[in-house]
Design a protein around this motif. Structure first.
Motif, PDB file in Angstrom:
ATOM      1  N   ASN A 107       0.705  -1.261  -0.120  1.00  0.00           N
ATOM      2  CA  ASN A 107      -0.017   0.101  -0.168  1.00  0.00           C
ATOM      3  C   ASN A 107       0.782   1.167  -0.001  1.00  0.00           C
ATOM      4  O   ASN A 107       0.535   2.356  -0.645  1.00  0.00           O
ATOM      5  N   LEU A 108       1.925   1.197   0.517  1.00  0.00           N
ATOM      6  CA  LEU A 108       2.833   2.221   0.707  1.00  0.00           C
ATOM      7  C   LEU A 108       3.456   2.537  -0.748  1.00  0.00           C
ATOM      8  O   LEU A 108       3.558   3.813  -1.041  1.00  0.00           O
ATOM      9  N   LEU A 109       3.752   1.562  -1.391  1.00  0.00           N
ATOM     10  CA  LEU A 109       4.207   1.711  -2.926  1.00  0.00           C
ATOM     11  C   LEU A 109       3.024   2.133  -3.610  1.00  0.00           C
ATOM     12  O   LEU A 109       3.179   2.944  -4.622  1.00  0.00           O
ATOM     13  N   GLN A 110       1.883   1.755  -3.555  1.00  0.00           N
ATOM     14  CA  GLN A 110       0.752   2.154  -4.357  1.00  0.00           C
ATOM     15  C   GLN A 110       0.535   3.960  -4.053  1.00  0.00           C
ATOM     16  O   GLN A 110       0.105   4.350  -5.143  1.00  0.00           O
ATOM     17  N   THR A 111       0.850   4.270  -3.093  1.00  0.00           N
ATOM     18  CA  THR A 111       0.692   5.661  -2.769  1.00  0.00           C
ATOM     19  C   THR A 111       1.789   6.307  -2.837  1.00  0.00           C
ATOM     20  O   THR A 111       2.046   7.734  -2.792  1.00  0.00           O
ATOM     21  N   ARG A 112       2.796   5.784  -3.366  1.00  0.00           N
ATOM     22  CA  ARG A 112       4.252   6.291  -3.847  1.00  0.00           C
ATOM     23  C   ARG A 112       4.712   7.248  -2.681  1.00  0.00           C
ATOM     24  O   ARG A 112       5.215   8.361  -2.760  1.00  0.00           O
ATOM     25  N   LEU A 113       4.888   6.594  -1.375  1.00  0.00           N
ATOM     26  CA  LEU A 113       5.358   7.118  -0.200  1.00  0.00           C
ATOM     27  C   LEU A 113       6.884   6.227   0.173  1.00  0.00           C
ATOM     28  O   LEU A 113       6.447   4.974   0.193  1.00  0.00           O
ATOM     29  N   THR A 114       7.656   6.881   0.300  1.00  0.00           N
ATOM     30  CA  THR A 114       8.826   6.338   0.945  1.00  0.00           C
ATOM     31  C   THR A 114       8.731   6.293   2.349  1.00  0.00           C
ATOM     32  O   THR A 114       7.822   6.778   2.899  1.00  0.00           O
ATOM     33  N   GLY A 115       9.708   5.124   2.824  1.00  0.00           N
ATOM     34  CA  GLY A 115       9.642   4.931   4.096  1.00  0.00           C
ATOM     35  C   GLY A 115       9.923   6.182   4.949  1.00  0.00           C
ATOM     36  O   GLY A 115       9.177   6.517   6.157  1.00  0.00           O
ATOM     37  N   GLU A 116      10.990   7.216   4.683  1.00  0.00           N
ATOM     38  CA  GLU A 116      11.264   8.425   5.297  1.00  0.00           C
ATOM     39  C   GLU A 116       9.828   9.451   5.358  1.00  0.00           C
ATOM     40  O   GLU A 116       9.608  10.083   6.183  1.00  0.00           O
ATOM     41  N   GLN A 117       9.418   9.268   4.127  1.00  0.00           N
ATOM     42  CA  GLN A 117       8.142  10.418   3.931  1.00  0.00           C
ATOM     43  C   GLN A 117       6.990   9.839   5.179  1.00  0.00           C
ATOM     44  O   GLN A 117       6.224  10.815   5.476  1.00  0.00           O
ATOM     45  N   LEU A 118       6.777   8.533   5.040  1.00  0.00           N
ATOM     46  CA  LEU A 118       5.828   8.189   5.990  1.00  0.00           C
ATOM     47  C   LEU A 118       6.275   8.511   7.634  1.00  0.00           C
ATOM     48  O   LEU A 118       5.489   8.881   8.196  1.00  0.00           O
ATOM     49  N   LEU A 119       7.724   8.373   7.774  1.00  0.00           N
ATOM     50  CA  LEU A 119       7.918   8.446   9.131  1.00  0.00           C
ATOM     51  C   LEU A 119       7.840  10.239   9.493  1.00  0.00           C
ATOM     52  O   LEU A 119       7.482  10.801  10.561  1.00  0.00           O
ATOM     53  N   ARG A 120       8.008  11.036   8.221  1.00  0.00           N
ATOM     54  CA  ARG A 120       7.996  12.310   8.589  1.00  0.00           C
ATOM     55  C   ARG A 120       6.374  12.593   8.750  1.00  0.00           C
ATOM     56  O   ARG A 120       5.962  13.724   9.599  1.00  0.00           O
ATOM     57  N   GLU A 121       5.406  12.091   7.868  1.00  0.00           N
ATOM     58  CA  GLU A 121       3.880  12.371   8.327  1.00  0.00           C
ATOM     59  C   GLU A 121       3.628  11.852   9.699  1.00  0.00           C
ATOM     60  O   GLU A 121       2.839  12.755  10.215  1.00  0.00           O
ATOM     61  N   LEU A 122       4.408  10.880  10.159  1.00  0.00           N
ATOM     62  CA  LEU A 122       4.018  10.526  11.495  1.00  0.00           C
ATOM     63  C   LEU A 122       4.400  11.210  12.492  1.00  0.00           C
ATOM     64  O   LEU A 122       3.536  11.653  13.740  1.00  0.00           O
ATOM     65  N   ARG A 123       5.388  11.731  12.353  1.00  0.00           N
ATOM     66  CA  ARG A 123       6.097  12.994  13.161  1.00  0.00           C
ATOM     67  C   ARG A 123       5.076  14.309  13.177  1.00  0.00           C
ATOM     68  O   ARG A 123       4.982  14.817  14.231  1.00  0.00           O
ATOM     69  N   SER A 124       4.670  14.591  12.023  1.00  0.00           N
ATOM     70  CA  SER A 124       3.560  15.638  12.053  1.00  0.00           C
ATOM     71  C   SER A 124       2.469  15.432  13.017  1.00  0.00           C
ATOM     72  O   SER A 124       1.820  16.327  13.380  1.00  0.00           O
ATOM     73  N   LYS A 125       1.997  14.263  12.991  1.00  0.00           N
ATOM     74  CA  LYS A 125       0.925  13.766  13.997  1.00  0.00           C
ATOM     75  C   LYS A 125       1.235  13.480  15.408  1.00  0.00           C
ATOM     76  O   LYS A 125       0.635  12.732  16.339  1.00  0.00           O
ATOM     77  N   ASN A 126       2.605  13.755  15.966  1.00  0.00           N
ATOM     78  CA  ASN A 126       3.103  13.548  17.241  1.00  0.00           C
ATOM     79  C   ASN A 126       3.173  12.242  17.302  1.00  0.00           C
ATOM     80  O   ASN A 126       3.334  11.506  18.570  1.00  0.00           O
ATOM     81  N   ALA A 127       3.576  11.337  16.243  1.00  0.00           N
ATOM     82  CA  ALA A 127       3.845   9.868  16.409  1.00  0.00           C
ATOM     83  C   ALA A 127       5.336   9.534  16.151  1.00  0.00           C
ATOM     84  O   ALA A 127       5.720   9.474  14.973  1.00  0.00           O
ATOM     85  N   PHE A 128       6.281   9.940  17.114  1.00  0.00           N
ATOM     86  CA  PHE A 128       7.538   9.824  16.821  1.00  0.00           C
ATOM     87  C   PHE A 128       7.992   8.482  16.652  1.00  0.00           C
ATOM     88  O   PHE A 128       9.095   8.033  16.317  1.00  0.00           O
ATOM     89  N   ASN A 129       7.594   7.589  17.523  1.00  0.00           N
ATOM     90  CA  ASN A 129       7.924   6.044  17.651  1.00  0.00           C
ATOM     91  C   ASN A 129       6.707   5.453  16.929  1.00  0.00           C
ATOM     92  O   ASN A 129       5.863   5.252  17.113  1.00  0.00           O
ATOM     93  N   LEU A 130       7.442   4.679  15.842  1.00  0.00           N
ATOM     94  CA  LEU A 130       6.843   3.848  15.259  1.00  0.00           C
ATOM     95  C   LEU A 130       5.851   2.613  15.870  1.00  0.00           C
ATOM     96  O   LEU A 130       4.922   2.209  15.725  1.00  0.00           O
TER      97      LEU A 130
END
Length: 286
Positions: A107-130
């Motif tokens: 699904n990550l590949l389907q949305t063309r998101l890299t792992g780093e981009q996903l982590l950045r989006e999570l950090r923007s939601k105050n989710a620093f720890n996966l």
């Protein structure tokens, strides 16, 4: 007619026309706009610019094109309200990125998101720890919403079993040194009450930049002169403290007196006051 007058006239006409059309198309947050609607706005803006600069020789053709790009999105949005299939076709579907704490790489590949981009989006939601994330989904607007694991979510008053008073929207009663009568009256107060509050704190009306009254009736003031330190209102806290003192005194009297009737009376009223304090605590202490 001179060319500059034609451009001026057409630009003014298109300006008011676009103002009307954007109102018809409805309110949308540009940050949460779907790609289809974003493209529609861009095309409408380009067509309007071409019309206002007289680059479209036949104005009828220009307005026909403008009407198509305005009316078709409205019609498709109306139809998408009736059909889930059409809604998904136009706007796309949400995509689950993390499920049960596991990243779905396909699904990550389907949305063309890299792992780093996903982590950045999570950090923007105050989710620093996966490891703290239970579920994450990308909406059709591209925004990512995160659901934290149950043991990592912030503790609420409900979790602690604490009753809290309901809150209403604070009302601005003073703005830039001017009293706003309508919100003041809607709260059940008047200008005399506001004047007493300002006089008690030693503040003049012309020094108040913003004054707000919350649902509990407390007045918050922000002054033009930031060097002035205002005491925070403690009326509710003082009232609760007085209740505590009275309840403690009644309990003491019940323990000290040798008169059985008086002991029973003191104990009875101390118990009633304790029950009343328990009910008032969410309203007086927050």
């Amino acid at each position: 007619m001179q060319a500059w007058l034609q451009v001026l006239f057409s630009s003014i006409s298109v300006f008011f026309l676009l103002l009307l059309l954007t109102r018809i198309m409805g309110k949308r947050n540009i940050v949460r706009m779907t790609p289809f609607r974003f493209v529609s706005y861009i095309v409408i803006a380009v067509i309007a610019a071409l019309i206002s600069l007289n680059l479209i020789q036949n104005l009828a053709f220009g307005f026909i094109s403008l009407g198509v790009w305005v009316l078709f999105p409205i019609a498709l949005e109306y139809l998408s309200l009736k059909s889930k299939w059409l809604h998904d076709l136009i706007n796309g579907k949400e995509t689950v990125l993390i499920k049960h704490g596991k990243i779905l790489e396909d699904n990550l590949l389907q949305t063309r998101l890299t792992g780093e981009q996903l982590l950045r989006e999570l950090r923007s939601k105050n989710a620093f720890n996966l490891a703290d994330v239970e579920f994450a989904v990308m909406e059709d607007t591209g925004d990512i919403n995160v659901f934290m694991k149950s043991n990592k979510k912030p503790v609420s008053a409900t979790d602690l079993g604490i009753k809290v008073a309901p809150l209403a929207e604070p009302q601005t009663v003073v703005l830039d040194g001017t009293i706003l009568n309508e919100p003041l009256f809607s709260l059940g107060f008047n200008t005399e009450w506001l004047g007493i509050q300002l006089e008690t704190r030693g503040v003049s009306l012309d020094n108040v930049f913003i004054g707000q009254v919350d649902s509990s009736g407390d007045l918050y003031l922000d002054l033009f002169d930031d060097s002035v330190q205002l005491p925070q209102p403690k009326v509710k806290e003082m009232l609760y403290a007085n209740f505590e003192k009275i309840q403690a005194d009644l309990t003491t009297f019940a323990l000290e007196t040798q008169n059985k009737a008086a002991k029973k009376m003191y104990s009875k009223h101390a118990g009633k006051l304790e029950q009343l304090m328990e009910k008032l605590k969410p309203y007086l202490l927050r």
